[in-house]
Design an enzyme around this catalytic site. Structure first.
Site, PDB file in Angstrom:
ATOM      1  CB  SER A   1      -0.694  -7.241  -2.394  1.00 57.04           C
ATOM      2  OG  SER A   1      -0.043  -7.879  -1.352  1.00 57.04           O
TER       3      SER A   1
ATOM      4  CB  SER B   1       3.441   4.746   5.125  1.00 58.35           C
ATOM      5  OG  SER B   1       2.955   4.200   3.845  1.00 58.35           O
TER       6      SER B   1
ATOM      7  CG  ASP C   1      -1.892   1.456   5.188  1.00 57.21           C
ATOM      8  OD1 ASP C   1      -3.051   1.311   5.395  1.00 57.21           O
ATOM      9  OD2 ASP C   1      -1.469   2.571   5.182  1.00 57.21           O
TER      10      ASP C   1
ATOM     11  N   GLY D   1      -5.563   2.399  -6.873  1.00 60.06           N
ATOM     12  CA  GLY D   1      -6.341   2.604  -5.530  1.00 60.06           C
ATOM     13  C   GLY D   1      -7.170   1.605  -5.153  1.00 60.06           C
TER      14      GLY D   1
ATOM     15  CG  HIS E   1      -8.419  -1.132   4.418  1.00 64.95           C
ATOM     16  ND1 HIS E   1      -7.186  -1.547   4.519  1.00 64.95           N
ATOM     17  CD2 HIS E   1      -8.251   0.275   5.127  1.00 64.95           C
ATOM     18  CE1 HIS E   1      -6.149  -0.765   4.984  1.00 64.95           C
ATOM     19  NE2 HIS E   1      -6.925   0.171   5.633  1.00 64.95           N
TER      20      HIS E   1
ATOM     21  N   GLY F   1       0.846  -1.068  -0.006  1.00 69.01           N
ATOM     22  CA  GLY F   1       0.093   0.059  -0.126  1.00 69.01           C
ATOM     23  C   GLY F   1       0.844   1.315  -0.230  1.00 69.01           C
TER      24      GLY F   1
ATOM     25  CG  HIS G   1      -2.187   2.047   9.125  1.00 70.81           C
ATOM     26  ND1 HIS G   1      -3.024   3.282   8.149  1.00 70.81           N
ATOM     27  CD2 HIS G   1      -2.037   2.880  10.190  1.00 70.81           C
ATOM     28  CE1 HIS G   1      -3.045   4.363   8.711  1.00 70.81           C
ATOM     29  NE2 HIS G   1      -2.460   4.055   9.948  1.00 70.81           N
ATOM     30  CG  ASP G   2      -6.180   2.047   8.228  1.00 65.36           C
ATOM     31  OD1 ASP G   2      -6.291   3.387   8.633  1.00 65.36           O
ATOM     32  OD2 ASP G   2      -5.494   2.041   7.022  1.00 65.36           O
TER      33      ASP G   2
HETATM   34  N1  SAH Z   1       0.419   3.746   3.059  1.00 70.35           N
HETATM   35  C1  SAH Z   1      -0.345   5.025   2.431  1.00 70.35           C
HETATM   36  C2  SAH Z   1      -1.984   4.542   2.127  1.00 70.35           C
HETATM   37  C3  SAH Z   1      -2.363   3.199   1.535  1.00 70.35           C
HETATM   38  S1  SAH Z   1      -3.869   3.327   0.808  1.00 70.35           S
HETATM   39  C4  SAH Z   1      -0.041   6.101   3.032  1.00 70.35           C
HETATM   40  O1  SAH Z   1       0.616   6.232   4.126  1.00 70.35           O
HETATM   41  O2  SAH Z   1      -0.677   6.969   2.656  1.00 70.35           O
HETATM   42  C5  SAH Z   1      -3.863   1.787   0.222  1.00 70.35           C
HETATM   43  C6  SAH Z   1      -3.263   1.433  -1.018  1.00 70.35           C
HETATM   44  O3  SAH Z   1      -3.335  -0.065  -1.285  1.00 70.35           O
HETATM   45  C7  SAH Z   1      -3.774   2.044  -2.352  1.00 70.35           C
HETATM   46  O4  SAH Z   1      -2.745   2.841  -2.895  1.00 70.35           O
HETATM   47  C8  SAH Z   1      -4.272   0.971  -3.353  1.00 70.35           C
HETATM   48  O5  SAH Z   1      -3.754   1.002  -4.683  1.00 70.35           O
HETATM   49  C9  SAH Z   1      -3.447  -0.363  -2.660  1.00 70.35           C
HETATM   50  N2  SAH Z   1      -4.213  -1.703  -2.827  1.00 70.35           N
HETATM   51  C10 SAH Z   1      -5.091  -2.008  -2.623  1.00 70.35           C
HETATM   52  N3  SAH Z   1      -5.245  -3.349  -2.850  1.00 70.35           N
HETATM   53  C11 SAH Z   1      -4.078  -3.639  -3.527  1.00 70.35           C
HETATM   54  C12 SAH Z   1      -3.817  -4.843  -3.961  1.00 70.35           C
HETATM   55  N4  SAH Z   1      -4.451  -5.882  -4.048  1.00 70.35           N
HETATM   56  N5  SAH Z   1      -2.572  -4.737  -4.410  1.00 70.35           N
HETATM   57  C13 SAH Z   1      -1.801  -3.831  -4.368  1.00 70.35           C
HETATM   58  N6  SAH Z   1      -2.076  -2.700  -3.919  1.00 70.35           N
HETATM   59  C14 SAH Z   1      -3.230  -2.612  -3.370  1.00 70.35           C
HETATM   60 MG    MG Z   2      -3.898   2.999   6.402  1.00 66.05          MG
END
Ligand code: SAH
Ligand code: MG
Length: 206
Positions: free
Chosen positions: A120, A47, A137, A72, A140, A41, A165-166
């Site tokens: 991921s 982060s 992160d 996203g 979700h 993420g 996180h969260d």
């Molecule tokens: N760590 C960041 C916030 C992450 S937001 C900060 O500090 O601001 C969550 C991120 O996870 C998004 O950019 C989204 O594109 C990514 N994401 C969601 N599902 C995903 C997946 N299956 N594989 C890769 N990235 C993913």
């Molecule tokens: Mg988060």
């Protein structure tokens, strides 16, 4: 933490409050001598900068891998609650990659941060390098959170750290999947809790 990096982290677009970011920095500083740090993420690199600051200070000759497809999560899509109209490409799709790259380059940590652009679960399935720390992160939904726990926690070395996180124990405060995987990691007996700040939890591989 390096003051200019902290400043850059505070200014970066994203979802990491500074106090929780400092806990990430401390965790990365501790874990970097054990192996690379991997984040799921990246978003716009907020982060990532806290993690990079820890790796930099540890002087352990390692890096931060930051995984994101850069399209996203559900809540970032047009029309959703956390959509940011600055983060779309010519076709109108969410695209955080160029902003991520700028964040990292402007903070002068491009030599410490490796962007991995992909889903991921696809990367985790082929991953083979033991990790000093994993920071989850990403998506979700329960499916995404579960895949991240299953796919990445197994790569954390003994005494290495798993940060999530969260994590909201009270369902009134936020969605449950990060809390659910945090509970699973603890209940598995493979991790013990070492710190808590805001919605960030840091566990250690036993
Ligand atoms: N760590 C960041 C916030 C992450 S937001 C900060 O500090 O601001 C969550 C991120 O996870 C998004 O950019 C989204 O594109 C990514 N994401 C969601 N599902 C995903 C997946 N299956 N594989 C890769 N990235 C993913
Ligand atoms: Mg988060």
């Amino acid at each position: 933490m390096d003051p200019s990096l902290r400043d850059a982290a505070r200014r970066a677009i994203g979802f990491m409050p500074d106090d929780e970011g400092m806990a990430l920095y401390e965790a990365a500083l501790q874990a970097a001598p054990l192996g690379p740090v991997l984040e799921v993420g990246s978003y716009c690199g907020k982060s990532t900068l806290y993690l990079a600051a820890g790796v930099l200070e540890a002087a352990a000759d390692t890096v931060v891998f930051s995984v994101d497809h850069h399209r996203g999560s559900e809540e970032h899509q047009p029309g959703e609650q956390y959509h940011d109209p600055r983060l779309v490409d010519e076709s109108g799709k969410v695209d955080t990659l160029s902003v991520f790259r700028n964040t990292i380059e402007q903070a002068r940590v491009a030599d410490l941060v490796v962007a991995i652009v992909g889903a991921s679960e696809v990367v985790a399935k082929r991953w083979a390098t033991p990790l000093g720390m994993v920071f989850i992160d990403g998506g979700h939904s329960m499916e995404a959170a579960q895949r991240d726990l299953d796919g990445w926690s197994r790569h954390v070395v003994s005494s290495g750290l798993l940060a999530i996180h969260d994590v909201f124990p009270d369902p009134e405060q936020g969605g449950r999947p990060p809390y659910e995987i945090y509970r699973q990691a603890l209940d598995s007996g493979r991790f013990r809790e070492v710190s808590e700040r805001g919605s960030l939890r840091v566990l250690q591989r036993v």
